[in-house]
Design a protein around this motif. Structure first.
Motif, PDB file in Angstrom:
ATOM      1  N   VAL A 116    -105.759  64.017 -33.013  1.00  0.00           N
ATOM      2  CA  VAL A 116    -105.083  64.485 -31.798  1.00  0.00           C
ATOM      3  C   VAL A 116    -104.686  63.278 -30.965  1.00  0.00           C
ATOM      4  CG1 VAL A 116    -105.249  65.908 -29.737  1.00  0.00           C
ATOM      5  CG2 VAL A 116    -106.410  66.618 -31.843  1.00  0.00           C
ATOM      6  N   ARG A 117    -103.431  62.901 -31.058  1.00  0.00           N
ATOM      7  CA  ARG A 117    -102.924  61.760 -30.310  1.00  0.00           C
ATOM      8  C   ARG A 117    -101.400  61.811 -30.317  1.00  0.00           C
ATOM      9  NH1 ARG A 117    -104.805  59.665 -35.215  1.00  0.00           N
ATOM     10  NH2 ARG A 117    -103.268  58.560 -36.494  1.00  0.00           N
ATOM     11  N   ARG A 118    -100.796  60.977 -29.512  1.00  0.00           N
ATOM     12  CA  ARG A 118     -99.337  60.851 -29.500  1.00  0.00           C
ATOM     13  C   ARG A 118     -98.931  59.942 -30.655  1.00  0.00           C
ATOM     14  NH1 ARG A 118     -94.854  63.400 -27.132  1.00  0.00           N
ATOM     15  NH2 ARG A 118     -93.121  61.909 -27.014  1.00  0.00           N
ATOM     16  N   TYR A 119     -98.057  60.431 -31.529  1.00  0.00           N
ATOM     17  CA  TYR A 119     -97.625  59.653 -32.690  1.00  0.00           C
ATOM     18  C   TYR A 119     -96.304  58.943 -32.392  1.00  0.00           C
ATOM     19  CZ  TYR A 119    -101.277  61.889 -35.442  1.00  0.00           C
ATOM     20  OH  TYR A 119    -102.512  62.301 -35.913  1.00  0.00           O
ATOM     21  N   PRO A 120     -96.057  57.811 -33.048  1.00  0.00           N
ATOM     22  CA  PRO A 120     -94.791  57.087 -32.843  1.00  0.00           C
ATOM     23  C   PRO A 120     -93.600  57.971 -33.198  1.00  0.00           C
ATOM     24  CG  PRO A 120     -96.371  55.721 -34.036  1.00  0.00           C
ATOM     25  CD  PRO A 120     -96.959  57.090 -33.976  1.00  0.00           C
ATOM     26  N   THR A 121     -92.500  57.730 -32.511  1.00  0.00           N
ATOM     27  CA  THR A 121     -91.295  58.538 -32.704  1.00  0.00           C
ATOM     28  C   THR A 121     -90.856  58.574 -34.156  1.00  0.00           C
ATOM     29  OG1 THR A 121     -90.562  58.001 -30.466  1.00  0.00           O
ATOM     30  CG2 THR A 121     -88.899  58.816 -32.007  1.00  0.00           C
ATOM     31  N   ALA A 122     -90.864  57.431 -34.821  1.00  0.00           N
ATOM     32  CA  ALA A 122     -90.404  57.373 -36.209  1.00  0.00           C
ATOM     33  C   ALA A 122     -91.303  58.200 -37.120  1.00  0.00           C
ATOM     34  CB  ALA A 122     -90.353  55.926 -36.686  1.00  0.00           C
ATOM     35  N   GLU A 123     -92.598  58.150 -36.882  1.00  0.00           N
ATOM     36  CA  GLU A 123     -93.532  58.920 -37.710  1.00  0.00           C
ATOM     37  C   GLU A 123     -93.357  60.413 -37.466  1.00  0.00           C
ATOM     38  OE1 GLU A 123     -98.251  58.966 -39.005  1.00  0.00           O
ATOM     39  OE2 GLU A 123     -97.627  57.900 -37.188  1.00  0.00           O
ATOM     40  N   ARG A 124     -93.157  60.791 -36.214  1.00  0.00           N
ATOM     41  CA  ARG A 124     -92.929  62.210 -35.900  1.00  0.00           C
ATOM     42  C   ARG A 124     -91.675  62.708 -36.603  1.00  0.00           C
ATOM     43  NH1 ARG A 124     -93.646  60.659 -30.439  1.00  0.00           N
ATOM     44  NH2 ARG A 124     -91.550  61.416 -29.911  1.00  0.00           N
ATOM     45  N   ALA A 125     -90.623  61.908 -36.555  1.00  0.00           N
ATOM     46  CA  ALA A 125     -89.367  62.326 -37.176  1.00  0.00           C
ATOM     47  C   ALA A 125     -89.495  62.433 -38.689  1.00  0.00           C
ATOM     48  CB  ALA A 125     -88.264  61.338 -36.806  1.00  0.00           C
ATOM     49  N   ARG A 126     -90.198  61.492 -39.282  1.00  0.00           N
ATOM     50  CA  ARG A 126     -90.348  61.505 -40.743  1.00  0.00           C
ATOM     51  C   ARG A 126     -91.155  62.718 -41.200  1.00  0.00           C
ATOM     52  NH1 ARG A 126     -94.540  59.855 -43.622  1.00  0.00           N
ATOM     53  NH2 ARG A 126     -95.435  58.656 -41.897  1.00  0.00           N
ATOM     54  N   ILE A 127     -92.262  62.985 -40.543  1.00  0.00           N
ATOM     55  CA  ILE A 127     -93.132  64.079 -40.975  1.00  0.00           C
ATOM     56  C   ILE A 127     -92.511  65.437 -40.664  1.00  0.00           C
ATOM     57  CG2 ILE A 127     -95.343  65.220 -40.469  1.00  0.00           C
ATOM     58  CD1 ILE A 127     -96.611  62.465 -40.370  1.00  0.00           C
ATOM     59  N   ALA A 128     -91.795  65.539 -39.549  1.00  0.00           N
ATOM     60  CA  ALA A 128     -91.228  66.832 -39.147  1.00  0.00           C
ATOM     61  C   ALA A 128     -89.850  67.091 -39.741  1.00  0.00           C
ATOM     62  CB  ALA A 128     -91.159  66.914 -37.623  1.00  0.00           C
ATOM     63  N   ALA A 129     -89.378  66.198 -40.592  1.00  0.00           N
ATOM     64  CA  ALA A 129     -88.065  66.413 -41.212  1.00  0.00           C
ATOM     65  C   ALA A 129     -88.082  67.660 -42.085  1.00  0.00           C
ATOM     66  CB  ALA A 129     -87.683  65.190 -42.041  1.00  0.00           C
ATOM     67  N   GLY A 130     -86.915  68.240 -42.293  1.00  0.00           N
ATOM     68  CA  GLY A 130     -86.805  69.415 -43.132  1.00  0.00           C
ATOM     69  C   GLY A 130     -86.990  70.699 -42.346  1.00  0.00           C
ATOM     70  N   ASP A 131     -87.131  71.800 -43.084  1.00  0.00           N
ATOM     71  CA  ASP A 131     -87.269  73.103 -42.442  1.00  0.00           C
ATOM     72  C   ASP A 131     -88.457  73.853 -43.033  1.00  0.00           C
ATOM     73  OD1 ASP A 131     -86.412  74.010 -44.934  1.00  0.00           O
ATOM     74  OD2 ASP A 131     -84.394  74.495 -44.250  1.00  0.00           O
ATOM     75  N   VAL A 132     -88.597  75.119 -42.662  1.00  0.00           N
ATOM     76  CA  VAL A 132     -89.767  75.895 -43.068  1.00  0.00           C
ATOM     77  C   VAL A 132     -89.827  76.074 -44.582  1.00  0.00           C
ATOM     78  CG1 VAL A 132     -90.933  78.123 -42.821  1.00  0.00           C
ATOM     79  CG2 VAL A 132     -89.862  77.062 -40.834  1.00  0.00           C
ATOM     80  N   VAL A 133     -88.685  76.186 -45.233  1.00  0.00           N
ATOM     81  CA  VAL A 133     -88.686  76.301 -46.693  1.00  0.00           C
ATOM     82  C   VAL A 133     -89.197  75.005 -47.322  1.00  0.00           C
ATOM     83  CG1 VAL A 133     -87.253  76.620 -48.751  1.00  0.00           C
ATOM     84  CG2 VAL A 133     -86.838  78.010 -46.709  1.00  0.00           C
ATOM     85  N   ASP A 134     -88.747  73.876 -46.814  1.00  0.00           N
ATOM     86  CA  ASP A 134     -89.221  72.585 -47.319  1.00  0.00           C
ATOM     87  C   ASP A 134     -90.736  72.454 -47.130  1.00  0.00           C
ATOM     88  OD1 ASP A 134     -86.594  71.677 -47.950  1.00  0.00           O
ATOM     89  OD2 ASP A 134     -86.290  71.136 -45.846  1.00  0.00           O
ATOM     90  N   TRP A 135     -91.219  72.844 -45.964  1.00  0.00           N
ATOM     91  CA  TRP A 135     -92.649  72.739 -45.682  1.00  0.00           C
ATOM     92  C   TRP A 135     -93.451  73.702 -46.554  1.00  0.00           C
ATOM     93  CZ3 TRP A 135     -91.567  73.491 -39.747  1.00  0.00           C
ATOM     94  CH2 TRP A 135     -90.780  72.420 -39.301  1.00  0.00           C
ATOM     95  N   SER A 136     -92.883  74.876 -46.819  1.00  0.00           N
ATOM     96  CA  SER A 136     -93.542  75.842 -47.698  1.00  0.00           C
ATOM     97  C   SER A 136     -93.691  75.272 -49.101  1.00  0.00           C
ATOM     98  CB  SER A 136     -92.733  77.142 -47.763  1.00  0.00           C
ATOM     99  OG  SER A 136     -92.683  77.795 -46.522  1.00  0.00           O
TER     100      SER A 136
END
Length: 286
Positions: free
Chosen positions: A204-224
């Motif tokens: 639980v912490r604030r993550y760097p912008t680049a890391e947030r963007a990389r991990i959150a890329a894609g959509d729900v189908v990709d994450w599934s």
């Protein structure tokens, strides 16, 4: 946040029996807190404004006034009964998971028929939350479901399985802990999640912008698809000790070496869930 392993042990008998049983409190609340630490201030304010309207949910026995309470509200309501003893919100049980066979090509069409799966509900709730014309009660409900369901999607046995009710039918031992009703699903829901989240630095912490963007890329189908692959590559492969699509023994054992090997995988899934939830909340409310 308090560590909840003693509570997990007390809840095992209740949660093991249900194929829709979801990440226990520690997993869901950690994912929600990661999201909380990474959303925009304006999103945070709008979430608080909606949660102040928790009375519109009509579930006084299941609180949703804080991000931690909201994270587990969808599981809490499973315990609400009708006068005849039936589950009042039983129609929501199928929304917590999707039975995508890990030994067949990835496909959400049949598992999500009629919108009755976790990924379809995530898309639905995000859309309702974003639409300012949605009645407030429905937006509050969409918010608390969304917070919970993103957590569910990142528990691999809610995203992939092999005809065993997401591992509920697979008896399992967790190290030296081997109560009669323990199964593979409950280990990933609770005991392994507890071990992973509390190992190493806080997630639980604030993550760097680049890391947030990389991990959150894609959509729900990709994450599934990704979570389904973790079920194949990690969950079943380690439980069986070989080909994840080979015959699953009636009883498996995760020894201490296997548990330690799985800790980084589970930590990554929790982080992914938190940062992806943050993305969805910012898109809907930010």
């Amino acid at each position: 946040m308090k560590r909840l392993l003693p509570l997990f042990a007390a809840l095992t008998a209740l949660l093991i029996a249900s194929p829709a049983g979801a990440y226990w409190e520690y997993g869901h609340q950690t994912i929600a807190e990661i999201a909380w630490a990474n959303i925009k201030p304006v999103t945070r304010g709008r979430i608080l404004a909606l949660l102040r309207q928790q009375s519109l949910l009509g579930t006084p026995q299941c609180k949703a006034g804080t991000i931690d309470d909201a994270a587990v509200w969808a599981d809490c309501i499973k315990g609400i009964k009708n006068p005849d003893g039936t589950q009042k919100y039983g129609d929501t049980n199928a929304w917590h998971f999707q039975d995508v066979n890990i030994c067949q090509p990835f496909d959400l069409i049949e598992p999500c028929k009629g919108g009755n799966c976790v990924s379809a509900q995530i898309v639905r709730d995000a859309k309702l939350l974003k639409d300012r014309d949605t009645p407030t009660a429905d937006r509050v409900r969409a918010l608390v479901f969304l917070i919970h369901f993103v957590g569910d999607l990142h528990q691999p046995l809610h995203a992939g399985e092999k005809g065993d009710k997401g591992g509920n039918d697979v008896k399992a031992d967790y190290g030296t802990y081997a109560p009669p009703r323990l199964n593979l699903h409950s280990i990933w829901d609770g005991y392994l999640a507890e071990r992973a989240i509390s190992t190493g630095p806080s997630l639980v912490r604030r993550y760097p912008t680049a890391e947030r963007a990389r991990i959150a890329a894609g959509d729900v189908v990709d994450w599934s698809r990704e979570s389904w692959k973790v079920a194949h590559d990690a969950t079943y492969a380690t439980a069986i000790g070989g080909d994840p699509c080979g015959p699953t023994p009636a009883h498996v054992r995760l020894d201490n070496a296997t548990i330690a090997k799985l800790v980084p995988t589970v930590r990554l899934e929790v982080k992914r869930g938190g940062l992806r939830l943050a993305k969805l909340l910012d898109q809907a409310l930010g």
